[in-house]
Design a protein around this motif. Structure first.
Motif, PDB file in Angstrom:
ATOM      1  N   VAL A 144       0.831  -1.209   0.000  1.00 28.27           N
ATOM      2  CA  VAL A 144       0.000   0.000   0.000  1.00 28.27           C
ATOM      3  C   VAL A 144       0.868   1.263   0.000  1.00 28.27           C
ATOM      4  N   PRO A 145       1.771   1.451   0.985  1.00 38.92           N
ATOM      5  CA  PRO A 145       2.622   2.648   0.898  1.00 38.92           C
ATOM      6  C   PRO A 145       3.543   2.625  -0.316  1.00 38.92           C
ATOM      7  N   ALA A 146       3.971   1.432  -0.729  1.00 42.63           N
ATOM      8  CA  ALA A 146       4.825   1.340  -1.919  1.00 42.63           C
ATOM      9  C   ALA A 146       4.082   1.840  -3.154  1.00 42.63           C
ATOM     10  N   SER A 147       2.774   1.560  -3.229  1.00 42.40           N
ATOM     11  CA  SER A 147       1.996   2.019  -4.382  1.00 42.40           C
ATOM     12  C   SER A 147       1.896   3.542  -4.415  1.00 42.40           C
ATOM     13  N   VAL A 148       1.876   4.159  -3.235  1.00 43.04           N
ATOM     14  CA  VAL A 148       1.847   5.623  -3.175  1.00 43.04           C
ATOM     15  C   VAL A 148       3.160   6.187  -3.703  1.00 43.04           C
ATOM     16  N   VAL A 149       4.264   5.564  -3.326  1.00 41.55           N
ATOM     17  CA  VAL A 149       5.570   6.005  -3.831  1.00 41.55           C
ATOM     18  C   VAL A 149       5.616   5.871  -5.345  1.00 41.55           C
ATOM     19  N   VAL A 150       5.095   4.779  -5.860  1.00 41.39           N
ATOM     20  CA  VAL A 150       5.061   4.574  -7.313  1.00 41.39           C
ATOM     21  C   VAL A 150       4.239   5.668  -7.984  1.00 41.39           C
ATOM     22  N   ALA A 151       3.077   5.981  -7.424  1.00 41.52           N
ATOM     23  CA  ALA A 151       2.208   6.995  -8.019  1.00 41.52           C
ATOM     24  C   ALA A 151       2.860   8.368  -8.034  1.00 41.52           C
ATOM     25  N   LEU A 152       3.671   8.660  -7.019  1.00 42.78           N
ATOM     26  CA  LEU A 152       4.316   9.966  -6.936  1.00 42.78           C
ATOM     27  C   LEU A 152       5.527  10.084  -7.850  1.00 42.78           C
ATOM     28  N   THR A 153       6.211   8.981  -8.066  1.00 42.09           N
ATOM     29  CA  THR A 153       7.449   9.027  -8.854  1.00 42.09           C
ATOM     30  C   THR A 153       7.264   8.663 -10.315  1.00 42.09           C
ATOM     31  N   ALA A 154       6.216   7.915 -10.648  1.00 42.47           N
ATOM     32  CA  ALA A 154       6.021   7.471 -12.026  1.00 42.47           C
ATOM     33  C   ALA A 154       5.939   8.619 -13.031  1.00 42.47           C
ATOM     34  N   PRO A 155       5.319   9.767 -12.691  1.00 46.53           N
ATOM     35  CA  PRO A 155       5.248  10.849 -13.683  1.00 46.53           C
ATOM     36  C   PRO A 155       6.593  11.487 -14.014  1.00 46.53           C
ATOM     37  N   ALA A 156       7.656  11.027 -13.416  1.00 45.48           N
ATOM     38  CA  ALA A 156       8.977  11.522 -13.810  1.00 45.48           C
ATOM     39  C   ALA A 156       9.325  11.073 -15.219  1.00 45.48           C
ATOM     40  N   TRP A 157       8.636  10.043 -15.713  1.00 46.27           N
ATOM     41  CA  TRP A 157       8.873   9.522 -17.052  1.00 46.27           C
ATOM     42  C   TRP A 157       7.564   9.553 -17.848  1.00 46.27           C
ATOM     43  N   SER A 158       7.691   9.593 -19.141  1.00 41.76           N
ATOM     44  CA  SER A 158       6.531   9.520 -20.021  1.00 41.76           C
ATOM     45  C   SER A 158       6.373   8.077 -20.486  1.00 41.76           C
ATOM     46  N   LEU A 159       5.246   7.476 -20.144  1.00 41.88           N
ATOM     47  CA  LEU A 159       4.982   6.070 -20.477  1.00 41.88           C
ATOM     48  C   LEU A 159       3.710   6.020 -21.312  1.00 41.88           C
ATOM     49  N   ASP A 160       3.866   5.726 -22.588  1.00 44.89           N
ATOM     50  CA  ASP A 160       2.720   5.849 -23.496  1.00 44.89           C
ATOM     51  C   ASP A 160       2.275   4.517 -24.081  1.00 44.89           C
ATOM     52  N   VAL A 161       2.452   3.439 -23.323  1.00 52.96           N
ATOM     53  CA  VAL A 161       2.028   2.117 -23.788  1.00 52.96           C
ATOM     54  C   VAL A 161       1.022   1.552 -22.797  1.00 52.96           C
ATOM     55  N   LEU A 162      -0.130   1.077 -23.312  1.00 52.69           N
ATOM     56  CA  LEU A 162      -1.149   0.413 -22.499  1.00 52.69           C
ATOM     57  C   LEU A 162      -1.550   1.219 -21.260  1.00 52.69           C
ATOM     58  N   ALA A 163      -1.613   2.530 -21.429  1.00 57.71           N
ATOM     59  CA  ALA A 163      -2.071   3.412 -20.352  1.00 57.71           C
ATOM     60  C   ALA A 163      -1.264   3.249 -19.074  1.00 57.71           C
ATOM     61  N   LEU A 164       0.034   2.995 -19.198  1.00 58.56           N
ATOM     62  CA  LEU A 164       0.854   2.759 -18.013  1.00 58.56           C
ATOM     63  C   LEU A 164       0.907   3.984 -17.100  1.00 58.56           C
ATOM     64  N   GLU A 165       0.765   5.193 -17.676  1.00 58.76           N
ATOM     65  CA  GLU A 165       0.736   6.369 -16.801  1.00 58.76           C
ATOM     66  C   GLU A 165      -0.403   6.248 -15.804  1.00 58.76           C
ATOM     67  N   ARG A 166      -1.581   5.899 -16.295  1.00 59.36           N
ATOM     68  CA  ARG A 166      -2.732   5.765 -15.406  1.00 59.36           C
ATOM     69  C   ARG A 166      -2.637   4.513 -14.546  1.00 59.36           C
ATOM     70  N   VAL A 167      -2.094   3.454 -15.091  1.00 58.02           N
ATOM     71  CA  VAL A 167      -1.907   2.231 -14.299  1.00 58.02           C
ATOM     72  C   VAL A 167      -1.122   2.537 -13.035  1.00 58.02           C
ATOM     73  N   LEU A 168      -0.073   3.317 -13.148  1.00 58.93           N
ATOM     74  CA  LEU A 168       0.808   3.591 -12.016  1.00 58.93           C
ATOM     75  C   LEU A 168       0.297   4.727 -11.141  1.00 58.93           C
ATOM     76  N   GLN A 169      -0.284   5.758 -11.744  1.00 60.62           N
ATOM     77  CA  GLN A 169      -0.723   6.901 -10.942  1.00 60.62           C
ATOM     78  C   GLN A 169      -2.033   6.631 -10.197  1.00 60.62           C
ATOM     79  N   PHE A 170      -2.885   5.761 -10.746  1.00 61.06           N
ATOM     80  CA  PHE A 170      -4.110   5.368 -10.048  1.00 61.06           C
ATOM     81  C   PHE A 170      -3.894   4.141  -9.158  1.00 61.06           C
TER      82      PHE A 170
END
Length: 369
Positions: A134-160
């Motif tokens: 659970v806390p690890a997922s929050v860290v992922v959501a906060l750090t994932a937008p450091a990169w642009s990920l445009d395959v299979l909606a990975l931006e939303r997969v990680l931020q949500f």
């Protein structure tokens, strides 16, 4: 024997998927309206996080067994392909445009949810392995937008991701605490807070932040400012999502049975809303009538698509595999063949025709859910 359905969960699903439809209808309105923009922002802060929290809770048993993977393929992957092609065809028919996206690798519009759900459910055994996810997922959501990920909606997969993960780890007794009177009072206060916080969203974030599909650089902020803004939005969305869940009625309502068909509503409304947008059906309305028409139309579309006739009509698109199975499982009644040489008048007399019912020779079809 399957467990009885929980009316609260069906209520939640129907109300949230209706809010998704209304939000998408509001998005196609073109006349400037500050109140509509405010309502849109408040809606988007809350409705998808709440929907994903419930989706995670209902996905707790997802695994890698043949049965689970087969169900994932049938109910998520196949409809994803079908509706991606339909939406592309609808756009091409109305605008004559092709598509610059890699159609199935970059989900078209609302199809991101199915693509994300496939990824999340495949990862569920890992995501449920330990509460520290659970806390690890929050860290992922906060750090994932450091990169642009445009395959299979990975931006939303990680931020949500945090909302889905919280749902996976939620226990029934925790959710039941949301039904207490104090939780409902706090829920009202939380929604008022969401409304106040989104009154001037452009001053500290912006509508584009609510879609969770942009990198920090695309939003015009550096990493530290992006993390701070994303953390604030995560907290606001979490409070709003829990508030909505607390305020949804727990007992049977007229719309409870419709909640079992939320996937049909989600998929079917994409075709309706895109047609409304391409045909400009609401384009000529002034601000106030357009807002009213958008809310009414969105609600009517959601309710209409959840009715049994609409579900039956869309069955071949939403779940074609199940539709084929049902067709093959229908009983075939053959006409009765009398025994050779037997008749009421004697062994050599004529054989009377078999009685025919008013409905014909075919047996009634079994009722479909």
């Amino acid at each position: 024997m399957s467990a009885p359905r929980d009316p609260w969960l069906d209520n939640v699903k129907m109300l949230l998927v209706t809010s998704v439809v209304v939000g998408h209808v509001l998005a196609v309105l073109t006349v400037p309206d500050p109140f509509r923009d405010h309502l849109y922002d408040a809606l988007y802060v809350v409705h998808m996080p709440a929907f994903l929290l419930v989706t995670g809770y209902l996905s707790r048993r997802a695994g890698w067994s043949r049965r689970h993977l087969g169900a994932l393929l049938r109910t998520m992957v196949v409809p994803y392909v079908v509706f991606s092609l339909l939406l592309w065809g609808l756009r091409h028919a109305h605008t004559g445009e092709g598509t610059e996206e890699r159609l199935l690798l970059e989900p078209f519009w609302a199809m991101w949810f199915l693509a994300a759900l496939v990824v999340w459910r495949l990862a569920t055994p890992v995501l449920r392995a330990h509460p520290l996810v659970v806390p690890a997922s929050v860290v992922v959501a906060l750090t994932a937008p450091a990169w642009s990920l445009d395959v299979l909606a990975l931006e939303r997969v990680l931020q949500f991701l945090p909302f889905f993960v919280v749902g996976l780890h939620a226990r029934r007794e925790w959710l039941e605490r949301l039904h207490q009177p104090l939780a409902r009072v706090l829920g009202v206060l939380a929604l008022l807070g969401v409304w106040a916080a989104t009154a001037h969203l452009d001053r500290w974030a912006g509508t584009d932040w609510l879609f969770n599909d942009h990198a920090y650089a695309e939003l015009g902020v550096d990493f530290s400012a992006g993390v701070a803004t994303r953390a604030a939005l995560l907290a606001l969305s979490a409070a709003g999502a829990l508030a909505v869940l607390a305020l949804v009625p727990t007992g049977e309502r007229w719309f409870t049975a419709l909640g079992a068909r939320s996937m049909t509503v989600y998929l079917g409304h994409t075709l309706v809303v895109q047609a409304v947008q391409y045909d400009g059906l609401l384009a000529d309305l002034d601000a106030a009538p357009a807002l009213l028409a958008g809310v009414v139309l969105g609600t009517a579309v959601a309710v209409g698509l959840a009715t049994p006739p609409a579900v039956r009509a869309l069955r071949w698109l939403v779940d074609p595999v199940a539709a084929v199975r049902e067709l093959r499982a229908r009983p075939q009644v053959l006409p009765a063949v009398p025994a050779k040489g037997v008749s009421p008048t004697g062994p050599t007399g004529p054989t009377p025709a078999a009685p025919r019912s008013a409905a014909g020779d075919r047996a009634p079809e079994p009722a479909r859910a």
